[in-house]
Design a protein around this motif. Structure first.
Motif, PDB file in Angstrom:
ATOM      1  N   SER A  37      89.973  22.716  28.976  1.00 16.48           N
ATOM      2  CA  SER A  37      90.971  22.826  30.338  1.00 16.48           C
ATOM      3  C   SER A  37      91.774  23.876  29.650  1.00 16.48           C
ATOM      4  O   SER A  37      92.066  23.819  28.280  1.00 16.48           O
ATOM      5  CB  SER A  37      91.715  21.453  30.356  1.00 16.48           C
ATOM      6  OG  SER A  37      93.027  21.909  31.046  1.00 16.48           O
ATOM      7  N   ASP A  96      86.821  21.983  33.111  1.00 18.48           N
ATOM      8  CA  ASP A  96      85.485  22.590  33.412  1.00 18.48           C
ATOM      9  C   ASP A  96      84.540  21.828  32.564  1.00 18.48           C
ATOM     10  O   ASP A  96      84.687  21.623  31.295  1.00 18.48           O
ATOM     11  CB  ASP A  96      85.565  24.146  33.059  1.00 18.48           C
ATOM     12  CG  ASP A  96      86.493  24.813  34.295  1.00 18.48           C
ATOM     13  OD1 ASP A  96      86.757  24.264  35.215  1.00 18.48           O
ATOM     14  OD2 ASP A  96      86.839  25.969  33.622  1.00 18.48           O
ATOM     15  N   THR A 147      84.117  21.239  38.101  1.00 15.40           N
ATOM     16  CA  THR A 147      85.643  21.173  37.601  1.00 15.40           C
ATOM     17  C   THR A 147      86.235  19.749  38.038  1.00 15.40           C
ATOM     18  O   THR A 147      86.182  19.563  39.163  1.00 15.40           O
ATOM     19  CB  THR A 147      86.348  22.279  38.168  1.00 15.40           C
ATOM     20  OG1 THR A 147      85.761  23.551  37.624  1.00 15.40           O
ATOM     21  CG2 THR A 147      87.814  22.329  37.582  1.00 15.40           C
ATOM     22  N   TYR A 174      82.363  29.106  34.613  1.00 19.85           N
ATOM     23  CA  TYR A 174      81.974  28.256  33.589  1.00 19.85           C
ATOM     24  C   TYR A 174      81.520  28.865  32.210  1.00 19.85           C
ATOM     25  O   TYR A 174      80.765  28.040  31.394  1.00 19.85           O
ATOM     26  CB  TYR A 174      80.913  27.123  34.125  1.00 19.85           C
ATOM     27  CG  TYR A 174      81.474  26.331  35.306  1.00 19.85           C
ATOM     28  CD1 TYR A 174      81.977  25.284  35.209  1.00 19.85           C
ATOM     29  CD2 TYR A 174      81.263  26.731  36.514  1.00 19.85           C
ATOM     30  CE1 TYR A 174      82.916  24.613  36.142  1.00 19.85           C
ATOM     31  CE2 TYR A 174      81.684  25.998  37.667  1.00 19.85           C
ATOM     32  CZ  TYR A 174      82.514  24.900  37.421  1.00 19.85           C
ATOM     33  OH  TYR A 174      82.990  24.152  38.628  1.00 19.85           O
TER      34      TYR A 174
END
Length: 372
Positions: free
Chosen positions: A13, A21, A39, A331
């Protein structure tokens, strides 16, 4: 350790605390390949608590700290379990979870430098039944480094182009750049705010976590007087290695500028967007003048006015998302923490001293075993 078929799961985070994530990652010839990602949202009350503490609006006693540490750890475990529930056949192949945690303070300078990420990794290991590697930054800080950024090594693996200098720009709550030199050299640093200040100002005036599509900023006009005052902050003139966070660039810092009181909220938001874009472009011009392209990742790639303004300020340099090179911009950070977990279990270093300023390469992170 035979690692050929293993998967790793990365959790983070970021400074904006806009979600956790989670990335499931496989390694092909030591290069990370994203298998799946999601997420996981924060509960509203917990996110508000995190931001209040991170911005020094709320002080924690020891009991409050302990409860927050466990609550964040539980949410990180939920994120990992939600991702694995989508891939049940692969869950048994996950060798470890790399959890960055949630940064509450990052103060790598001074007589007692420290960095603090919370989210009890023992809770994650217990809940998920998978070994957890966490606390990645402190070893670098102990070695005289900034403890950040830690992504440049992964940027180099995935996005470097021999003979070509390029910049990878991470637009999270804080912006950081990685300069990938054509001869293989790598360095980088935090340039200053990206989304964090805009998110906080938007939250105050619209009650939502972020300025969706940059519409709030786009409705205002940049105030040059406020912008000049913000850019005069000493951080921007500091040479790298350097790193920063919400404990420096927060609403109290913004409100310390008298000009703020005379401006419409939309004009302040427009000025904050310009601050983010200008500080990034200035850093690239100064430290990567030969770069011909800039590859952006992080939540800021979805802010069209921010990306458009960056493109204007970068001049002839081509600004694109890392997605154009096959790397998911949302990501990449979580992927990096899966890689860092693997490095720890293999006994390999995770930092780049040229980036962080540490005295040398260090194996990062501590291992929290799952119940056997």
């Amino acid at each position: 350790m035979n690692d050929a078929s293993a998967l790793y799961l990365g959790l983070i985070s970021g400074t904006s605390a806009d979600g956790i994530d989670a990335a499931l990652v496989r390694f092909e010839q030591n290069t990370p390949q994203l298998v799946d990602a999601l997420t996981h949202p924060w509960p509203d009350t917990l996110r508000a608590r995190i931001l209040a503490v991170a911005q020094d609006e709320t002080r924690l006693d020891l009991d409050g700290y302990g409860r927050l540490d466990v609550a964040i750890g539980q949410c990180f475990a939920d994120a990992a379990q939600n991702l694995l529930s989508r891939r049940p056949a692969l869950a048994a192949d996950v060798r470890a979870i790399g959890s960055h945690g949630q940064t509450l303070r990052h103060r790598p300078a001074g007589a007692f430098p420290f960095t603090l990420q919370v989210g009890d990794p023992s809770v994650i290991a217990e809940r998920c039944g998978i070994d957890v590697v966490a606390d990645f930054r402190r070893a670098d800080v102990a070695a005289g480094g900034q403890g950040a950024p830690l992504l440049p090594a992964v940027h180099a693996m995935l996005l470097a182009q021999p003979g070509h200098t390029r910049v990878v720009l991470n637009l999270g709550g804080i912006a950081n750049i990685t300069v990938l030199g054509g001869a293989g050299e790598v360095f980088g640093f935090d340039t200053g705010p990206a989304n964090g200040l805009m998110d906080a100002w938007n939250q105050r005036h619209h009650g939502t976590a972020y300025d969706a599509g940059g519409t709030f900023a786009a409705s205002g006009r940049v105030d040059d007087t406020l912008l000049a005052a913000l850019l005069a902050d000493p951080y921007f003139a500091l040479p790298p290695p350097k790193s920063t966070g919400r404990e420096h660039f927060h609403l109290v810092w913004l409100e310390s500028h008298a000009r703020l009181a005379s401006l419409a909220p939309a004009d302040v938001q427009a000025t904050l967007l310009e601050l983010s874009a200008r500080s990034v472009a200035d850093a690239i011009e100064r430290y990567a003048p030969s770069a011909s392209d800039v590859l952006a990742c992080g939540g800021g790639v979805h802010n069209e006015p921010l990306m458009r303004r960056l493109g204007e300020l970068l001049g002839t340099r081509v600004l694109t998302s890392t997605a154009t090179h096959g790397v998911d911009p949302d990501y990449l950070e979580a992927t990096a923490f899966a890689w860092l977990a693997r490095q720890r279990l293999l006994g390999l270093p995770g930092n780049l001293p040229a980036v962080t300023g540490a005295r040398g390469l260090r194996v990062l992170g501590a291992v929290y075993p799952a119940p056997r």
